[in-house]
Design a protein around this motif. Structure first.
Motif, mmCIF file in Angstrom:
data_model
loop_
_atom_site.group_PDB
_atom_site.id
_atom_site.type_symbol
_atom_site.label_atom_id
_atom_site.label_comp_id
_atom_site.label_asym_id
_atom_site.label_seq_id
_atom_site.Cartn_x
_atom_site.Cartn_y
_atom_site.Cartn_z
ATOM 1 N N ILE A 159 0.954 -1.278 -0.024
ATOM 2 C CA ILE A 159 -0.037 -0.237 0.176
ATOM 3 C C ILE A 159 0.970 1.343 -0.015
ATOM 4 C CG2 ILE A 159 -1.711 1.256 1.207
ATOM 5 C CD1 ILE A 159 -2.855 -1.187 2.478
ATOM 6 N N LEU A 160 0.677 2.119 -1.030
ATOM 7 C CA LEU A 160 1.548 3.273 -1.101
ATOM 8 C C LEU A 160 0.780 4.174 0.017
ATOM 9 C CD1 LEU A 160 3.925 4.573 -3.000
ATOM 10 C CD2 LEU A 160 1.927 5.430 -4.610
ATOM 11 N N ARG A 161 1.808 5.022 0.909
ATOM 12 C CA ARG A 161 1.368 5.759 1.823
ATOM 13 C C ARG A 161 1.886 7.164 1.672
ATOM 14 N NH1 ARG A 161 -1.044 3.786 6.284
ATOM 15 N NH2 ARG A 161 -2.089 5.979 5.797
ATOM 16 N N ARG A 162 2.433 7.827 2.593
ATOM 17 C CA ARG A 162 2.873 8.954 2.644
ATOM 18 C C ARG A 162 4.022 9.322 1.502
ATOM 19 N NH1 ARG A 162 2.092 13.439 6.239
ATOM 20 N NH2 ARG A 162 3.540 15.097 5.934
ATOM 21 N N VAL A 163 3.627 10.248 0.466
ATOM 22 C CA VAL A 163 4.761 10.641 -0.507
ATOM 23 C C VAL A 163 4.959 12.157 -0.562
ATOM 24 C CG1 VAL A 163 4.135 8.719 -1.857
ATOM 25 C CG2 VAL A 163 3.070 10.747 -2.355
ATOM 26 N N GLU A 164 6.200 12.361 -0.731
ATOM 27 C CA GLU A 164 6.472 13.727 -0.556
ATOM 28 C C GLU A 164 7.951 13.799 -1.423
ATOM 29 O OE1 GLU A 164 6.746 15.769 2.834
ATOM 30 O OE2 GLU A 164 6.523 13.874 4.000
ATOM 31 N N PRO A 165 8.589 14.790 -1.804
ATOM 32 C CA PRO A 165 9.551 14.950 -2.510
ATOM 33 C C PRO A 165 10.810 14.283 -1.720
ATOM 34 C CG PRO A 165 8.581 16.943 -2.863
ATOM 35 C CD PRO A 165 7.708 16.205 -1.935
ATOM 36 N N SER A 166 10.867 14.431 -0.197
ATOM 37 C CA SER A 166 11.860 14.129 0.575
ATOM 38 C C SER A 166 11.925 12.562 0.756
ATOM 39 C CB SER A 166 11.968 14.909 1.945
ATOM 40 O OG SER A 166 10.766 14.791 2.394
ATOM 41 N N HIS A 167 10.793 11.846 1.028
ATOM 42 C CA HIS A 167 10.522 10.503 0.923
ATOM 43 C C HIS A 167 9.210 9.910 0.508
ATOM 44 C CE1 HIS A 167 9.667 12.741 4.832
ATOM 45 N NE2 HIS A 167 8.543 12.259 4.683
ATOM 46 N N ASN A 189 -1.410 1.747 -5.936
ATOM 47 C CA ASN A 189 -1.045 2.828 -6.951
ATOM 48 C C ASN A 189 -1.175 4.246 -6.601
ATOM 49 O OD1 ASN A 189 0.076 1.469 -9.832
ATOM 50 N ND2 ASN A 189 -1.257 0.171 -8.747
ATOM 51 N N THR A 190 -1.781 4.357 -5.510
ATOM 52 C CA THR A 190 -2.473 5.747 -5.042
ATOM 53 C C THR A 190 -1.738 6.095 -3.713
ATOM 54 O OG1 THR A 190 -4.229 5.270 -6.413
ATOM 55 C CG2 THR A 190 -4.498 7.257 -5.035
ATOM 56 N N PRO A 191 -1.229 7.103 -3.438
ATOM 57 C CA PRO A 191 -0.942 7.538 -1.951
ATOM 58 C C PRO A 191 -2.122 7.553 -1.257
ATOM 59 C CG PRO A 191 0.486 8.955 -3.695
ATOM 60 C CD PRO A 191 -0.647 8.168 -4.309
ATOM 61 N N THR A 192 -2.044 7.042 0.067
ATOM 62 C CA THR A 192 -3.547 6.966 0.927
ATOM 63 C C THR A 192 -2.960 7.364 2.229
ATOM 64 O OG1 THR A 192 -3.812 4.953 -0.601
ATOM 65 C CG2 THR A 192 -4.787 5.009 1.403
ATOM 66 N N TYR A 193 -4.101 7.954 2.746
ATOM 67 C CA TYR A 193 -4.308 8.699 3.820
ATOM 68 C C TYR A 193 -5.507 8.170 4.658
ATOM 69 C CZ TYR A 193 -0.311 11.242 1.607
ATOM 70 O OH TYR A 193 0.771 11.429 1.215
ATOM 71 N N MET A 194 -5.350 7.871 5.883
ATOM 72 C CA MET A 194 -6.570 7.278 6.848
ATOM 73 C C MET A 194 -6.831 7.869 8.059
ATOM 74 S SD MET A 194 -5.635 3.211 5.907
ATOM 75 C CE MET A 194 -4.903 2.637 4.422
ATOM 76 N N MET A 195 -8.056 8.010 8.294
ATOM 77 C CA MET A 195 -8.542 8.525 9.686
ATOM 78 C C MET A 195 -9.417 7.442 10.161
ATOM 79 S SD MET A 195 -7.890 10.251 12.485
ATOM 80 C CE MET A 195 -6.732 11.203 12.408
ATOM 81 N N PHE A 196 -9.434 7.205 11.468
ATOM 82 C CA PHE A 196 -10.352 6.348 12.075
ATOM 83 C C PHE A 196 -11.898 7.194 12.366
ATOM 84 C CE2 PHE A 196 -7.619 7.239 16.035
ATOM 85 C CZ PHE A 196 -8.172 8.397 16.292
#
Length: 688
Positions: A11-19, A334-341
């Motif tokens: 699962i692709l999670r947090r993505v940004e230029p630094s990591h 294939n999609t950066p994914t962010y989750m909250m309960f």
């Protein structure tokens, strides 16, 4: 049968230029590495250029066959390119094998379980910066939910747009109820119970050590039976859900529910072992709990027929869910994914009131179950959102307890204490513009003052609904937003599980006609959702105060929870300051709750009100100086709702939202099938 190498992911999670972070659950311990590629495309071919990267792996062993891995990829020099198509591969090594995603057949386009799109060699993504974002968002996805799984339908969108970054989804926001811990289907419960113990191993939790009353023979038997846990959850955990017959309790059970929700691997294992039985088979093995006695033939027969009908219906729903699970896996890869309960990720009514907290948190089994739900949330959802929030001490506390699962030991006490004192579940996702995810469950406050309600000729006082984020919570959120280097005057996306602005016709009806029944002792707040921001004006106005303080040029609030979708625009003037608020709500992804006659009636009522112009409301509000930080607040709201093609402002079928910024416009769409239907374009800083 052995467990598959990968239980869920990648699962692709947090993505940004630094990591870049990638999450995986594996059944064995591996040394994991990754390769990253820049992909150059033209009409005839694709070129894959290796990027020079560093790879760091953190692994938490949660059981004998459950390893949760978070892979951090950083550039060897400078930063990763933005708005550029990237691809990745992952390698796994231990003393017995060395394999990659290709060896696992996940890159084979002929394999129905492949995680690649079209003619790409690898799963792909991009780090969105200047390109207009296309954000998928939604909530409420139940294994045996009614209707098609709209998260799986996102697979069609990605397949069509995989090479077009201006149209391709740049992120996926999952806004709550990613699992239903309190609502577990009868046919899958025995598999969850049995496989969870195998995943964790011999050292799994001793629930009798948590709650000695589970030694009682009748409760000991009910713990393992289909529909056997309602009494345990209500009387030993003090939970309020009336649908807790198969409620998850152990960490292993929560883990299995996540694995079933995101990956086909355990479904395949269940088929291989023929683990999901027919109703007659389960009944003949005496694996179903009945409230009636066999000696009472008529009553028992009636319950038997009711259980059998429900079992067959749930089995059909589970089979439909399973058919699309490989497509969901591909979307997540294939999609950066962010989750909250939200509440169902742990249990229905989680932290609903101060009384609920008091009852549950003094109950050993109730507190233990909530700790397991929070721990599972961190392992499967929270860790990948903003990993820097969870320091080495946090990880080590979990690892120490998972080593032997000894209830009552120092490692257990530390683990529980850490989870209940932790106040940084909220986070900022590195999208453009930035996205602030609010924790509306653990940062709550409860208003001690009472409010008068009137029902027929009765007038009584009842406790107020919760303040979804209290004063201390807003202080923590404010600090986090500052640390994320978001600047005043920029647009801001806010993810709030429940909408700030709901459909007022529905909210007013519940508040005026249903909530007052509490005055007669009817626990309607446990039966229906009374957790809207607007149900406590102190909490609602504190949200507006924060927006006034931050001064975003435009505020886009993405929400779920309510099991219907709508789009609203609020022009707010608060103490002479203008706020432009767009409320976009998408729910449910897979839990159609307003079908049949009731759904049609709800849509009709809302549609009639829309024709009469009641979808637009201009109102003035005042809050006296004793209500909020000794500050007198006054504000004016001009709220309007946007209709879809048929003129209704409400969608009650399963759906998935798509938010798009295009130039100076916000475009809101709903994915109702393989085609996204627009609500229309909304000019920034203008009325809808």
């Amino acid at each position: 049968m052995d467990f598959p190498t990968i239980l869920a992911g990648p699962i692709l999670r947090r993505v940004e230029p630094s990591h870049i972070y990638i999450w995986l659950a594996t059944s064995e311990e591996f040394s994991i590495s990754a390769k990253l590629f820049i992909i150059q495309t033209n009409d005839e071919s694709k070129e894959y250029d290796d990027l020079h990267v560093r790879v760091n792996q953190k692994t938490v062993k949660a059981g004998d066959h459950l390893f949760i891995n978070l892979i951090k990829i950083t550039p060897f020099y400078g930063e990763f390119p933005v708005d550029q198509l990237l691809g990745y591969n992952i390698t796994f090594k231990n003393s017995e094998k060395a394999i990659d995603l290709h060896d696992l057949e996940l890159l084979n386009q002929e394999n129905p379980g492949s995680i690649v799109y079209r003619d790409f060699q690898y799963p792909t993504f991009f780090i969105q910066s200047e390109i207009n974002p296309n954000i998928l968002y939604g909530s409420c996805r139940k294994l045996h939910g009614k209707g098609p799984d709209r998260l799986a339908e996102a697979d069609h969108i990605l397949a069509k747009t995989s090479n077009d970054l201006s149209q391709r989804p740049s992120a996926l926001f999952m806004l709550g109820d990613q699992i239903y811990a309190d609502d577990v289907a009868d046919p899958i419960f025995p598999f969850i119970y049995n496989i969870s113990r195998r995943l964790i191993g011999a050292q799994h939790e001793n629930l009798v050590a948590v709650e000695p009353k589970l030694k009682e023979q009748k409760r000991k038997k009910r713990l393992t039976k289909v529909r056997g846990r309602q009494d345990i959850m209500n009387n030993l955990c003090q939970f309020t859900s009336s649908n807790a017959h198969n409620h998850l309790i152990t960490l292993g059970e929560y883990a299995v529910m996540y694995l079933l929700s995101w990956s086909p691997e355990l479904w395949n294992l269940a088929h291989g072992e023929k683990a999901v039985k027919s109703y007659n088979d389960v009944y003949e093995r005496n694996q179903i709990h009945f409230t009636s006695q066999k000696s009472s033939d008529d009553e028992h027969n009636e319950e038997y027929i009711e259980n059998k009908k429900r079992y067959a219906e749930q089995l059909n729903d589970l089979q439909a869910f399973e058919k699309s699970i490989s497509r969901v896996r591909r979307v997540l890869a294939n999609t950066p994914t962010y989750m909250m309960f939200d509440d169902h990720d742990l249990t229905d009514d989680w932290n609903l009131s101060s009384q609920w907290k008091e009852d549950v948190y003094v109950s050993p089994l109730g507190k233990h179950t909530i700790a397991n739900g929070l721990s599972a949330y961190w392992l499967f959802q929270g860790w990948g959102n903003q990993p820097a929030i969870y320091d080495e001490a946090f990880i080590q506390t979990h690892t120490a307890y998972f080593k032997n699962y000894r209830v009552g030991a120092t490692s257990y006490v530390n683990w529980v204490s850490q989870l209940f004192s932790f106040q940084s579940w909220h986070f900022v996702a590195p999208t453009t513009p930035a996205s602030l995810f609010l924790d509306t469950r653990t940062l709550r406050e409860y208003d001690a003052s009472l409010e008068q309600v009137k029902l027929l000729s009765f007038v009584n006082e009842v406790s107020k609904p919760p303040i979804l984020i209290g004063e201390k919570g807003w202080s923590l959120v404010d600090s986090l937003l500052s640390e994320a280097q978001w600047e005043t005057g920029e647009p801001l996306i806010i993810a709030s599980a429940t909408p700030l602005y709901g459909v007022q016709l529905i909210e007013r009806f519940l508040q005026k006609n249903i909530y007052p029944f509490r005055a007669l002792g009817v626990p309607v707040h446990y039966k229906l959702d009374f957790e809207a921001w607007r149900y406590n004006m102190k909490g609602f106005s504190s949200f507006l105060q924060q927006l006034k303080k931050w001064k975003p040029s435009d505020t886009i609030i993405l929400s779920g929870d309510v099991h219907y979708a709508f789009t609203a625009k609020a022009n707010v003037v608060i103490n002479n300051h203008d706020l432009s608020i767009y409320q976009l709500t998408s729910s449910p992804m897979n839990n159609d709750s307003f079908g049949g006659v009731f759904g049609s009636l709800l849509n009709l009522i809302v549609w009639i009100n829309t024709l009469q112009g009641k979808d637009r409301k201009v109102s003035n509000h005042n809050l006296d100086s004793n209500s909020l930080q000794n500050t007198h607040l006054s504000w004016t709201e001009d709220i309007s709702y946007q209709s879809i093609e048929d003129g209704s402002i409400l969608v009650t079928n399963n759906n998935l939202g798509i938010l798009n910024f295009s130039g100076n416009k916000i475009q809101s769409k709903l994915l109702l099938d393989s085609v996204a239907k627009p609500f229309g374009e909304q000019p920034l800083n203008e009325d809808i």
